[in-house]
Design a protein around this motif. Structure first.
Motif, short mmCIF file in Angstrom:
data_model
loop_
_atom_site.label_atom_id
_atom_site.label_comp_id
_atom_site.label_asym_id
_atom_site.label_seq_id
_atom_site.Cartn_x
_atom_site.Cartn_y
_atom_site.Cartn_z
N ASP A 106 0.95 -1.21 -0.02
CA ASP A 106 -0.16 -0.13 -0.21
C ASP A 106 1.02 1.34 0.11
O ASP A 106 1.77 1.46 1.05
N SER A 156 -0.31 4.39 0.13
CA SER A 156 -0.97 5.48 0.78
C SER A 156 -1.03 5.49 2.20
O SER A 156 -1.72 6.33 2.97
N LYS A 157 -0.16 4.64 3.03
CA LYS A 157 -0.40 4.57 4.42
C LYS A 157 0.42 5.86 4.87
O LYS A 157 1.34 6.42 4.35
N GLY A 206 5.06 1.17 1.32
CA GLY A 206 4.99 0.16 0.41
C GLY A 206 6.14 -0.50 -0.18
O GLY A 206 5.97 -1.55 -0.95
#
Length: 812
Positions: A346, A348-349, A385
């Motif tokens: 991910d 966008s964390k 990511g």
């Protein structure tokens, strides 16, 4: 696990650009720590022992637990399971590529970094202070710079200085040595993690990984106790570097760059893979934070910092600095955070800052409180990511190099209070990051903060005390700027911008550096001015009078600066300001220049008129005083009403040419900017144009009745006469002069001697030389100039005389 001599297939992956690190996803509360399965590392660090061998019981194993998404450890060193073949194949391929393309210099450094104690090895990150530290700390190594000839067959171990230590804690800089030792002994071993993950070294994965020949003797023959992940050398190098960086924060970025280089050299040597090295950075960062937060170490770290002040005071330090290139350091450090692996998770964390991580910036950003330093770490972290780095607490995503350059974004009101009396970064610091966000910046305290990034934060800027320096065009973001009591200065080549309004209070100072006409302060909106303006002119630049220095919205200025101070101009220049509708410009006076104060205009030889058609008159300007620096003038001619005229023209040498009758004003204006002029009146005549009617020649001997307008000039003595014959027959046009006459024909076709003829008879009383023209006379109403009119008069007189002569003959 099925180890192969070659990894097939080998997945080649695109490198990640550094833009991945310029921004990170921001949570509403990025400072809140989150525990991992083992708790918080700074609280559980002592559990890093071989008796705790799970991610939930050992923080050094748990902080690396994202590796379990790539690899499952086996029951032995050679039976683990690859979960993500593309990433792990790429990991070994990177090792192959690096070891097969290393330079001799890289190989040499990699040998030294393998064999020397890591605490000694990273000392040269201190740059010019390296030798001073070695002397002050009694640091030493038994591994010489020149690699022994038999190193390919003999393993050399570092025995340190004469006492067997890398440096001495009882030396002049012993507190710095002690802090490094404290960090490296705070449950800092990577052995438990190596034993748990059991990921082999790269040369066991593929024979294409080329171990340095000089390190062949150092290769372990017991793979079951020789795991590759994480790298112990890298872990130790970062711990030592962070310890020295804490004590000597003036070399913070250079020290951690040196640690990253030592980690990279483990790959160059063929001893470790990139993921091994990334793991070593993560464990060391958490271990260092735990040690620096440990209450038992507070006196030790303060004493180390004080030793750092002693080292900094050694003004004669002059060692070679291999890390003097900031841009190169930044690139290398940033690249080594991820080694070009792609983002597989991910992206966008939100960034999470580990508990206690802010202590790592305690001496580097001493004017910020703990929460502010956490905000810096939150806004400068690596994007999510990437393989391995997304641990639960956030240690893998910390970017200490970027954090040392200040905020990456302002999320709320940030109050920076710098006390210059404390020295160091309290007195002067530079934020180099591009600062975003909707927050604001408030500068307080007596210290100086420089902003060098291309900033876009929108909440505005306030300077209540001390100095805030603009070192880039958009340093102050896009919001309103209020100078409430401090100094705003700029050092930008070209325009510096304020994105909104600018207000300056009476007890404030705006300081601008001006080295060319392009150096401007552009205020996008209104400007409310007061206080002081200081102008520093650079590089011998002397601006032209009227050069703008500040622009703002048209008619948007209120107030004026109450004082003006300048530096850098020659002493003979005096400067003041012109406040215009949309800018402030400079008014310069050169006190060495003597201005014109009077101009007297006259014609040459006192002439004040022109009476001949198209006549010319040289005008003269008498400029005073005699010692005026520039006596040159600009000439112009005006009508009696002071407006443009077509009665005369004048060139820039002062030569006046008449065009029409009338009076004109001839004006000479000084070119030196004094505004002085002089003038005089010149009367012009003789330029009038006369309209004439055709002359009827009947009765005057014209046989055809064709019009004839003879022009005669009859003078006593030698005369010049022009006779013009019309087309047609006209036999009675005669010029009779007393004396010798020379007659000029405009056509210039011939010269002949003729007798005056009456009714076909010849009169021999005199002869004339006449040049005749075959051109036609002007038509009715045509304009005839004065010379032609004179000749016509002479001919008429001649015609009258012939008439008298004819009557007399008839009477006879």
């Amino acid at each position: 696990m099925g180890l192969n001599k070659r990894i097939v297939p080998l997945v080649l992956l695109a490198a990640v650009t550094t833009s991945c690190f310029t921004r990170t996803a921001l949570a509403d509360a990025p400072n809140a720590p989150q525990p991992a399965a083992y708790g918080y590392y700074v609280d559980s660090w002592k559990n890093n022992t071989t008796s705790n061998m799970t991610p939930s019981t050992n923080p050094a194993i748990g902080v690396l637990s994202e590796y379990l998404k790539l690899w499952t450890p086996g029951t032995a060193w050679n039976n683990g399971t690859i979960l993500n073949a593309p990433i792990l194949n790429s990991n070994i391929q990177k090792s192959i590529d690096i070891t097969n393309n290393r330079s001799e210099a890289e190989a040499h450094q990699a040998y030294l970094d393998d064999r020397r104690n890591q605490s000694y090895g990273i000392i040269n990150g201190l740059g010019k202070y390296t030798d001073a530290f070695i002397a002050g700390a009694n640091a030493g190594t038994s591994i010489p710079y020149d690699i022994p000839q038999d190193a390919t067959t003999k393993k050399y171990d570092d025995k340190g200085n004469s006492n067997g230590n890398w440096a001495e804690t009882n030396s002049n800089l012993g507190n710095m040595v002690n802090l490094v030792n404290v960090l490296r002994s705070s449950a800092a071993s990577t052995t438990p993690a190596k034993s748990y993950y059991q990921y082999p070294r790269p040369w066991r994965w593929s024979t294409d990984v080329k171990v340095l020949p000089t390190l062949e003797p150092a290769k372990s023959t017991t793979p079951e106790t020789d795991g590759g992940f994480p790298s112990g050398h890298t872990n130790a190098a970062y711990l030592a570097a962070i310890g020295l960086a804490y004590a000597f924060p003036e070399r913070f970025q250079e020290m951690i760059t040196r640690a990253s280089e030592l980690g990279y050299d483990r790959i160059v040597a063929g001893m470790h893979s990139p993921l091994d090295v990334m793991g070593g950075r993560m464990t060391s960062t958490a271990i260092a934070a735990a040690a620096l937060n440990n209450p038992d170490n507070q006196i030790a770290k303060l004493a180390a910092y004080n030793d750092g002040r002693k080292l900094l005071a050694q003004s004669n330090a002059s060692s070679v600095d291999r890390f003097s290139d900031y841009a190169k350091n930044k690139k290398n450090y940033t690249d080594r955070l991820t080694y070009g692996f792609p983002q597989i998770g991910d992206k966008s964390k939100a960034m999470i800052v580990p508990k206690g991580a802010e202590v790592l910036l305690e001496t580097r950003l001493p004017y910020l409180d703990a929460n502010q330093r956490r905000a810096v770490l939150a806004t400068t972290g690596v994007q999510s990511g990437f393989p391995l780095l997304d641990d639960a607490e956030g240690w893998g995503r910390l970017n200490l190099f970027a954090a040392a350059d200040g905020y990456g974004a302002l999320l709320d009101k940030v109050n920076v209070n710098m006390d210059a009396a404390k020295g160091g970064f309290n007195a002067l610091d530079i934020w180099k990051n591009d600062i975003a966000g909707n927050g604001s910046l408030v500068k307080n305290g007596t210290g100086t903060l420089k902003l060098i990034g291309n900033n876009s934060y929108s909440g505005g800027t306030e300077v209540d005390n001390g100095t805030l320096e603009m070192d880039s065009a958009n340093a102050l973001g896009s919001g309103k700027v209020n100078n409430n009591g401090g100094t705003i200065t700029e050092a930008v080549a070209g325009a510096a911008n304020i994105g909104s309004e600018f207000d300056q209070a009476p007890n404030s100072t705006l300081e601008l550096s001006i080295g060319s006409k392009d150096d401007l302060l552009n205020i996008a909106d209104k400007a409310d001015l007061s206080g002081n303006l200081k102008l520093n002119f650079l590089n011998n630049y002397v601006p032209q009078d009227g050069t703008p220095i500040i622009t703002y919205k048209k008619d948007g200025r209120t107030g004026q600066f109450t004082s003006l101070v300048t530096t850098g101009l020659p002493s003979n220049y005096k400067v003041s300001l012109d406040y215009n509708a949309d800018n402030i410009s400079l008014k310069l006076v050169d006190t060495n220049v003597v201005k014109v104060n009077t101009i007297a205009v006259s014609g040459k030889d006192g002439a004040s008129s022109i009476t001949t058609r198209g006549g010319k008159l040289q005008m003269l300007a008498n400029v005073g005083p005699d010692n005026a620096t520039d006596k040159s003038v600009t000439w112009s001619v005006l009508g009696a009403d002071g407006k443009h005229t077509d009665l005369a023209s004048i060139d820039q040498n002062g030569l006046l040419t008449a065009l029409k009758d009338g009076n004109v004003q001839v004006v000479a204006t000084a070119k030196d900017g004094s505004g002085v002029n002089g003038q005089t009146t010149v009367a012009i005549s003789g330029q009038a144009v006369i309209s004439t009617q055709p002359t009827d020649n009947s009765g005057n001997g014209g046989s055809n009745g064709n019009p004839s307008t003879p022009s005669n000039t009859n003078t006593t003595g030698s005369n010049t006469n022009t006779t013009t014959n019309n087309s047609g027959s006209n036999s009675n046009t005669t010029t009779n002069n007393t004396g010798n006459n020379s007659n000029s024909n405009n056509g210039g076709s011939s010269s002949s001697t003729i007798n005056n003829t009456v009714n076909g008879s010849s009169n021999s009383t005199g002869s004339n030389t006449v040049k005749t023209s075959t051109s036609s006379l002007p038509k009715t109403g045509a304009m005839i100039d004065s010379n032609l009119l004179g000749l016509m008069g002479s001919l008429l007189v001649g015609a009258g005389s012939i008439g008298v002569f004819r009557r007399k003959r008839k009477e006879d």
